[in-house]
Design a protein around this motif. Structure first.
Motif, mmCIF file in Angstrom:
data_model
loop_
_atom_site.group_PDB
_atom_site.id
_atom_site.type_symbol
_atom_site.label_atom_id
_atom_site.label_comp_id
_atom_site.label_asym_id
_atom_site.label_seq_id
_atom_site.Cartn_x
_atom_site.Cartn_y
_atom_site.Cartn_z
ATOM 1 N N LEU A 284 41.973 -57.638 30.204
ATOM 2 C CA LEU A 284 40.759 -57.455 31.004
ATOM 3 C C LEU A 284 40.547 -58.523 32.078
ATOM 4 O O LEU A 284 39.417 -58.851 32.439
ATOM 5 N N GLU A 285 41.648 -59.033 32.656
ATOM 6 C CA GLU A 285 41.515 -60.047 33.715
ATOM 7 C C GLU A 285 40.658 -59.555 34.881
ATOM 8 O O GLU A 285 39.938 -60.340 35.505
ATOM 9 N N GLU A 286 40.730 -58.271 35.181
ATOM 10 C CA GLU A 286 39.989 -57.714 36.318
ATOM 11 C C GLU A 286 38.480 -57.871 36.141
ATOM 12 O O GLU A 286 37.752 -58.026 37.129
ATOM 13 N N TYR A 287 38.021 -57.874 34.884
ATOM 14 C CA TYR A 287 36.582 -57.858 34.612
ATOM 15 C C TYR A 287 36.047 -59.215 34.138
ATOM 16 O O TYR A 287 34.902 -59.558 34.418
ATOM 17 N N TYR A 288 36.874 -59.960 33.411
ATOM 18 C CA TYR A 288 36.460 -61.265 32.893
ATOM 19 C C TYR A 288 37.540 -62.301 33.205
ATOM 20 O O TYR A 288 38.190 -62.829 32.291
ATOM 21 N N PRO A 289 37.795 -62.601 34.481
ATOM 22 C CA PRO A 289 38.954 -63.430 34.846
ATOM 23 C C PRO A 289 38.967 -64.811 34.192
ATOM 24 O O PRO A 289 40.006 -65.235 33.660
ATOM 25 N N GLU A 290 37.840 -65.524 34.218
ATOM 26 C CA GLU A 290 37.819 -66.878 33.651
ATOM 27 C C GLU A 290 37.938 -66.835 32.132
ATOM 28 O O GLU A 290 38.648 -67.638 31.520
ATOM 29 N N GLY A 291 37.214 -65.902 31.512
ATOM 30 C CA GLY A 291 37.260 -65.784 30.056
ATOM 31 C C GLY A 291 38.644 -65.413 29.557
ATOM 32 O O GLY A 291 39.130 -65.976 28.565
ATOM 33 N N VAL A 292 39.307 -64.475 30.230
ATOM 34 C CA VAL A 292 40.637 -64.048 29.793
ATOM 35 C C VAL A 292 41.657 -65.170 29.988
ATOM 36 O O VAL A 292 42.542 -65.382 29.151
ATOM 37 N N LYS A 293 41.508 -65.917 31.068
ATOM 38 C CA LYS A 293 42.411 -67.056 31.294
ATOM 39 C C LYS A 293 42.286 -68.076 30.153
ATOM 40 O O LYS A 293 43.297 -68.553 29.616
ATOM 41 N N GLU A 294 41.066 -68.398 29.773
ATOM 42 C CA GLU A 294 40.855 -69.357 28.686
ATOM 43 C C GLU A 294 41.316 -68.767 27.358
ATOM 44 O O GLU A 294 41.901 -69.468 26.524
#
Length: 357
Positions: A284-294
């Protein structure tokens, strides 16, 4: 504007060793004619914890197999057997993880409600209080100990009984009970809490009430999974509090895309809730980019394998079942994407998302 008047858990005790006060806490609610029923995760059968359950008189332990998540037919069967054997009960005490917490809440509600629990999957369909019910978590992350829902898989959908009567009357938070939880299981339930926070804090339903709890839960998750080099007793305590705060953060808001999509996986494939959330959130990088990265950093740091390819080879009919289950989670989609969410997450786009998993 009319504001929702949500209930909260009215009584909670916290501290290492607080489980030993269970008998004292529930005794004032005991009807001498009727027993207390302890729903205990089957993993504890014959183990030390099962011997510490404070049984009196006709009190009874029912061991729950949590290989699969709670089903409406299982809840109905427990309710029917208790009514046949005792008529009613003094209360239901759930000791275990999220599945046991949800089962305890559901059985307590159905002891005073006619019909099948499948009839009450949805929002505010329960009209009368259940019997007294107590939650004692032995794993942290789901927030089931504090939430106003109990998630069940029924014949047509996976959806919670979400009502003002669902929250526990009493919760006992004893960090000593979560000691020794298997590493992967602890991670997946911990990530359920982390994902709660990301979805709540980035949602359209966000407000100061939800934000204050969500930010604290997120801070604790980051402390445990990002900053700390190793797991210790303090981590057990921090995750127990993160779970509580994470559950509170969605009481006055909602979760989002990961949960909405994972319900489809769980309904069709039986994927466990925490695992399913991680499988979805990973895409879900498209929707929650910072959260998915972490999240990806935490997965790598903790050497966790996220299952891949679980939707490979599914038929069109099976994909449609998952899509329809997911599409039924309207408040979750609205929180994530707004009122026009169906224009953003079309069924074709959701199908493509499932195909990535």
């Amino acid at each position: 504007m009319k504001f929702r008047n949500f209930p909260m858990v009215p009584r909670v005790i916290y501290g290492r060793g607080s489980f030993e006060q269970t008998s004292e806490i529930i005794e004032e609610k005991r009807n001498k004619e009727y027993p207390f029923i302890f729903l205990l995760d089957k993993v504890f059968e014959g183990k030390e914890l099962s011997k510490r359950v404070p049984l009196k008189g006709k009190d009874k332990i029912i061991y729950l197999d949590t290989t699969d998540e709670p089903k409406t037919k299982g809840i109905d069967a427990i309710r029917d057997s208790l009514k046949d054997e005792f008529g009613t009960v003094s209360g239901i005490i759930g000791i275990g993880g999220g599945s046991v917490m949800d089962s305890a809440k559901a059985v307590a509600l159905m002891m005073t409600t006619e019909g099948s629990s499948a009839q009450y999957q949805g929002w505010d369909l329960i009209k009368v209080p259940g019997v007294y019910h107590v939650g004692i978590p032995t794993i942290s992350g789901t927030g089931a100990e504090v939430s106003r829902t109990c998630i069940l898989t029924g014949p047509e959908r996976k959806l919670g009984i979400n009502s003002d009567y669902t929250p526990f009357d009493q919760v006992i938070l004893d960090p000593a009970l979560v000691k020794g939880v298997e590493k992967n299981q602890a991670f997946f339930t911990g990530m359920d809490c982390y994902i709660h926070c990301i979805e709540s804090l980035t949602g359209t339903y966000l407000n100061a009430f939800s934000k204050s709890y969500g930010e604290k839960a997120l801070e604790l998750c980051q402390k445990i999974y990002v900053k700390k080099p190793v797991w210790d007793d303090e981590s057990d305590e921090d995750l127990m509090m993160a779970s509580w705060h994470g559950g509170m953060s969605i009481a006055y808001s909602q979760v989002g895309i990961a949960h909405a999509v994972s319900y489809g996986l769980s309904y069709l494939l039986g994927t466990h809730h925490g695992v399913g959330n991680c499988i979805v959130f990973d895409k879900l990088e498209e929707y929650y980019p910072e959260g998915v990265k972490e999240f990806k950093y935490m997965v790598e740091k903790n050497q966790i394998e996220i299952p891949q390819g679980i939707c490979k080879g599914l038929t069109d009919e099976q994909f449609n079942i998952m899509i329809n289950v997911s599409y039924g989670m309207v408040p979750l989609w609205e929180n994530a994407l707004g009122k026009d969410w169906q224009k953003i997450m079309t069924k074709d786009k959701l199908r493509a998302l499932y195909e990535e998993m």
